[in-house]
Design a protein around this motif. Structure first.
Motif, PDB file in Angstrom:
ATOM      1  N   SER A  65       0.474  -0.933  -0.020  1.00 32.70           N
ATOM      2  CA  SER A  65      -0.170   0.054   0.228  1.00 32.70           C
ATOM      3  C   SER A  65       0.463   0.979  -0.342  1.00 32.70           C
ATOM      4  O   SER A  65       2.509   1.213   0.203  1.00 32.70           O
ATOM      5  N   ASP A  66       0.599   2.464   0.000  1.00 31.77           N
ATOM      6  CA  ASP A  66       1.160   3.953  -0.553  1.00 31.77           C
ATOM      7  C   ASP A  66      -0.158   3.693   0.670  1.00 31.77           C
ATOM      8  O   ASP A  66      -0.381   4.046   0.762  1.00 31.77           O
ATOM      9  N   VAL A  67       1.278   5.037   1.815  1.00 26.88           N
ATOM     10  CA  VAL A  67       1.306   5.423   3.179  1.00 26.88           C
ATOM     11  C   VAL A  67       0.067   6.773   2.583  1.00 26.88           C
ATOM     12  O   VAL A  67      -0.157   6.962   3.824  1.00 26.88           O
ATOM     13  N   PHE A  68       0.196   6.930   1.487  1.00 28.25           N
ATOM     14  CA  PHE A  68      -0.730   8.231   1.475  1.00 28.25           C
ATOM     15  C   PHE A  68      -2.331   7.956   1.233  1.00 28.25           C
ATOM     16  O   PHE A  68      -3.694   9.024   1.840  1.00 28.25           O
ATOM     17  N   TYR A  69      -2.474   6.497   0.604  1.00 25.83           N
ATOM     18  CA  TYR A  69      -4.029   6.035   0.750  1.00 25.83           C
ATOM     19  C   TYR A  69      -4.196   4.722   1.101  1.00 25.83           C
ATOM     20  O   TYR A  69      -5.346   4.425   0.591  1.00 25.83           O
ATOM     21  N   VAL A  70      -3.980   3.948   2.076  1.00 30.36           N
ATOM     22  CA  VAL A  70      -3.963   3.317   3.214  1.00 30.36           C
ATOM     23  C   VAL A  70      -4.523   3.514   3.640  1.00 30.36           C
ATOM     24  O   VAL A  70      -5.192   4.371   4.904  1.00 30.36           O
ATOM     25  N   ASN A  71      -5.695   2.530   3.641  1.00 32.58           N
ATOM     26  CA  ASN A  71      -6.687   2.161   5.227  1.00 32.58           C
ATOM     27  C   ASN A  71      -6.109   1.843   6.615  1.00 32.58           C
ATOM     28  O   ASN A  71      -5.947   0.885   6.356  1.00 32.58           O
ATOM     29  N   TRP A  72      -6.105   2.853   7.588  1.00 30.04           N
ATOM     30  CA  TRP A  72      -5.328   3.116   8.557  1.00 30.04           C
ATOM     31  C   TRP A  72      -5.984   1.894   9.450  1.00 30.04           C
ATOM     32  O   TRP A  72      -5.645   1.336  10.231  1.00 30.04           O
ATOM     33  N   ASP A  73      -7.875   2.028   8.832  1.00 31.86           N
ATOM     34  CA  ASP A  73      -8.186   0.960  10.010  1.00 31.86           C
ATOM     35  C   ASP A  73      -7.485  -0.687  10.128  1.00 31.86           C
ATOM     36  O   ASP A  73      -7.372  -1.509  10.792  1.00 31.86           O
ATOM     37  N   GLU A  74      -7.068  -1.498   8.518  1.00 30.43           N
ATOM     38  CA  GLU A  74      -6.444  -2.264   8.783  1.00 30.43           C
ATOM     39  C   GLU A  74      -5.246  -2.760   9.034  1.00 30.43           C
ATOM     40  O   GLU A  74      -4.892  -3.647   9.008  1.00 30.43           O
ATOM     41  N   VAL A  75      -4.781  -1.329   9.151  1.00 30.93           N
ATOM     42  CA  VAL A  75      -3.749  -1.604   9.802  1.00 30.93           C
ATOM     43  C   VAL A  75      -2.934  -1.307  11.291  1.00 30.93           C
ATOM     44  O   VAL A  75      -2.331  -1.642  11.972  1.00 30.93           O
ATOM     45  N   LEU A  76      -3.488  -0.496  11.861  1.00 38.25           N
ATOM     46  CA  LEU A  76      -3.070   0.284  13.439  1.00 38.25           C
ATOM     47  C   LEU A  76      -3.598  -0.590  14.028  1.00 38.25           C
ATOM     48  O   LEU A  76      -3.529  -0.413  15.518  1.00 38.25           O
ATOM     49  N   VAL A  77      -5.105  -1.016  13.918  1.00 36.94           N
ATOM     50  CA  VAL A  77      -5.687  -1.171  14.963  1.00 36.94           C
ATOM     51  C   VAL A  77      -5.252  -2.364  16.232  1.00 36.94           C
ATOM     52  O   VAL A  77      -4.284  -3.714  15.051  1.00 36.94           O
ATOM     53  N   GLY A  78      -4.856  -2.133  17.469  1.00 38.13           N
ATOM     54  CA  GLY A  78      -3.977  -3.290  18.463  1.00 38.13           C
ATOM     55  C   GLY A  78      -2.490  -2.804  18.054  1.00 38.13           C
ATOM     56  O   GLY A  78      -1.663  -3.639  18.768  1.00 38.13           O
ATOM     57  N   ALA A  79      -2.265  -1.963  17.658  1.00 34.35           N
ATOM     58  CA  ALA A  79      -0.987  -1.604  17.403  1.00 34.35           C
ATOM     59  C   ALA A  79      -0.024  -0.783  18.351  1.00 34.35           C
ATOM     60  O   ALA A  79      -1.066  -0.238  19.017  1.00 34.35           O
ATOM     61  N   THR A  80       1.703  -1.069  18.684  1.00 34.18           N
ATOM     62  CA  THR A  80       1.511  -0.410  20.295  1.00 34.18           C
ATOM     63  C   THR A  80       2.577   0.294  19.803  1.00 34.18           C
ATOM     64  O   THR A  80       3.159   0.809  20.706  1.00 34.18           O
ATOM     65  N   ALA A  81       3.177   0.515  18.511  1.00 30.19           N
ATOM     66  CA  ALA A  81       4.121   1.396  17.840  1.00 30.19           C
ATOM     67  C   ALA A  81       3.966   1.418  16.438  1.00 30.19           C
ATOM     68  O   ALA A  81       4.011   0.528  15.833  1.00 30.19           O
ATOM     69  N   VAL A  82       4.896   2.232  15.916  1.00 26.37           N
ATOM     70  CA  VAL A  82       4.488   2.890  14.346  1.00 26.37           C
ATOM     71  C   VAL A  82       6.407   3.140  14.451  1.00 26.37           C
ATOM     72  O   VAL A  82       6.810   3.802  15.342  1.00 26.37           O
ATOM     73  N   VAL A  83       6.537   2.306  13.328  1.00 29.16           N
ATOM     74  CA  VAL A  83       7.825   2.267  12.966  1.00 29.16           C
ATOM     75  C   VAL A  83       8.061   3.020  11.425  1.00 29.16           C
ATOM     76  O   VAL A  83       7.597   2.271  10.746  1.00 29.16           O
ATOM     77  N   SER A  84       8.781   4.301  11.176  1.00 31.00           N
ATOM     78  CA  SER A  84       8.871   4.333  10.331  1.00 31.00           C
ATOM     79  C   SER A  84       9.802   4.297   9.082  1.00 31.00           C
ATOM     80  O   SER A  84      10.465   4.812   9.576  1.00 31.00           O
ATOM     81  N   THR A  85      10.476   4.318   8.451  1.00 35.40           N
ATOM     82  CA  THR A  85      11.582   4.033   7.397  1.00 35.40           C
ATOM     83  C   THR A  85      11.685   4.895   5.860  1.00 35.40           C
ATOM     84  O   THR A  85      12.215   4.748   5.599  1.00 35.40           O
ATOM     85  N   LEU A  86      10.808   5.169   5.889  1.00 38.56           N
ATOM     86  CA  LEU A  86       9.934   6.232   4.560  1.00 38.56           C
ATOM     87  C   LEU A  86      11.045   6.955   4.478  1.00 38.56           C
ATOM     88  O   LEU A  86      11.632   7.644   5.194  1.00 38.56           O
TER      89      LEU A  86
END
Length: 310
Positions: free
Chosen positions: A112-133
């Motif tokens: 997915s592209d970060v500008f168009y991603v459905n965050w509901d499918e990705v972030l639920v239940g996460a304890t941290a986000v790591v960006s290497t962009l």
């Protein structure tokens, strides 16, 4: 499902042939440990144990929360991102890898592209986000991928209540201001500001220099460690002699020691696990953080063998 472990009864106080008794905890009946999902509890009916007395039960209740980690790695199929995913898996951390291209074994990969991603499918239940962009290109492209993409991700993580955000940024190399005004560096610094403003007590910014390791590009492996390892050792051995040169403009381009991709990855893992680890971290601090969680040689051998079956 609860499981029960019955401890043997402790006998009454024995009579010792001396002027005193040896004081020991006395249970009126055998205590029982009750373990529950994500916690276990213990209580006792004997006041001498120091636990809360309960006349109706002889169960020892101890409460302990077990914390599980689940991280989202943006750019998880890249050079640094894939190393972070592997390091996380080696520590038993659940990983979701978000990438525009490929799926990474043992990570729950999503393209997915970060500008168009459905965050509901990705972030639920996460304890941290790591960006290497990050990346190079035209001025506008570098501002977009290094800056705007990360800002979008930080704000999404904050909106979804993710406790931590970790950004892989870049060392400034002591460059003149006209070079630091390029889209690459302005984008990175914009992303850093967003992380530290939205996560003042849990945001992490790592500023490595040249990152070495075995990097795959279009199916070919580039052994960057053949350059990085000796360069790191030489600069480490001569650091006292070259330190006076560090004040010269752009001197860090030649004097800044490289850092292993594994050091960056395990510094990230340290940030995920350590709630007291936040702020901006230099190259030396990245290496120090990595040492706290780096696996020993036995762990590495086991993980390497297991990776052959992925």
């Amino acid at each position: 499902m609860a499981s029960f472990l019955t401890l043997p009864a402790i006998s009454s106080r024995p009579i010792i042939p001396s002027a005193f008794y040896l004081k020991r905890p006395v249970f009126q009946s055998p205590p029982t440990l009750h373990f529950k999902q994500n916690r276990f509890s213990v209580s006792s009916s004997s006041a001498e144990t120091g636990y809360r007395a309960d006349s109706r039960s002889n169960t020892i209740d101890v409460v302990a929360e077990i914390k599980s980690e689940r991280i989202v790695v943006l750019g998880g199929s890249g050079f640094v991102g894939s190393a972070i995913c592997k390091a996380a898996v080696s520590k038993g951390i659940e990983v979701i890898s978000l990438s525009r291209t490929s799926y990474l074994s043992r990570c729950m990969g999503r393209s997915s592209d970060v500008f168009y991603v459905n965050w509901d499918e990705v972030l639920v239940g996460a304890t941290a986000v790591v960006s290497t962009l990050g990346g190079f290109g035209s001025e506008e492209q570098m501002k977009r991928i290094n800056g705007e993409a990360n800002v979008v991700a930080v704000n999404a993580a904050k909106e979804y209540g993710i406790p931590k955000f970790i950004l892989i940024s870049v060392h400034d190399y002591n460059l003149p201001s006209f070079l630091l005004s390029s889209g690459y560096f302005t984008g990175k610094r914009k992303a850093e500001s967003e992380v530290l403003s939205k996560y003042p007590s849990s945001g992490i910014v790592l500023r490595p220099g040249f990152i070495y390791g075995k990097r795959r590009v279009d199916g070919f492996e580039i052994p960057l460690d053949l350059v990085g390892v000796p360069a790191e050792r030489i600069l480490k051995a001569t650091e006292n002699f070259i330190k006076p040169l560090s004040s010269l403009p752009a001197s860090d381009l030649f004097l800044t020691p490289p850092v292993s991709v594994d050091d960056v990855a395990f510094a990230v893992i340290n940030g995920v696990l350590d709630d007291d680890f936040f702020g901006i971290f230099t190259i030396d601090q990245i290496k120090e953080a990595a040492e706290k969680v780096l696996p020993n040689i036995v762990d590495v051998m086991v993980f390497t063998d297991a990776a052959q079956f992925l």
